[in-house]
Design a protein around this motif. Structure first.
Motif: not given
Length: 146
Positions: A90-94, A98-105
């Motif tokens: 899911e993270l790699l598809e972003l 910045e999008e990955r950071t928001r998802k992880l946060q």
């Protein structure tokens, strides 16, 4: 002697210097490089083609283990608050970090420890990691039986 006769029957000391498994073609059985092998027969390749690159799979496994270990450190004593999973695909598809950071946060919102270093290190590990496209079984349907 009886021992010699038994030995010959079991293939030891056969007359003419031949023993079972050896033909007249230089003592090698067919299929093992014998010179008497027919020219139309090809040898099988020694390696089998692997669908996935072993180094990529190992890198992915190392990343997953690193995530598990770091989440254990971040949520020490509060394991019930720990997220069920951090889905690498899911993270790699972003598209962007910045999008990955928001998802992880969002995933780590229940963590009281500082997660910025974890997120930065994870983003660095994800760079160059290929997406894994595996066929997955659909989740089982909850069928009610009456």
């Amino acid at each position: 002697m009886a021992a010699n006769r038994v030995g010959r029957r079991q293939g030891r000391g056969a007359p003419g210097g031949l023993s079972p498994g050896r033909g007249a073609a230089g003592g090698l059985s067919p299929g093992r490089g014998s010179p008497g092998r027919s020219p139309g027969v090809q040898r099988r390749a020694a390696r089998v083609t692997v669908k996935y690159n072993r180094q990529e799979l190992q890198r992915r496994l190392d990343t997953e283990q690193w995530i598990d270990g770091r989440l254990g450190e971040l949520y020490r004593g509060r394991e019930r608050d720990m997220p069920d999973e951090v889905n690498i695909d899911e993270l790699l598809e972003l598209e962007t970090d910045e999008e990955r950071t928001r998802k992880l946060q969002g995933i780590l919102s229940s963590c009281t420890a500082d997660t910025q270093e974890f997120i930065a290190q994870l983003l660095a590990l994800l760079r160059g990691l290929p997406k894994q496209r595996l066929l997955q079984r659909p989740p089982p349907k909850n069928e009610e039986t009456t």
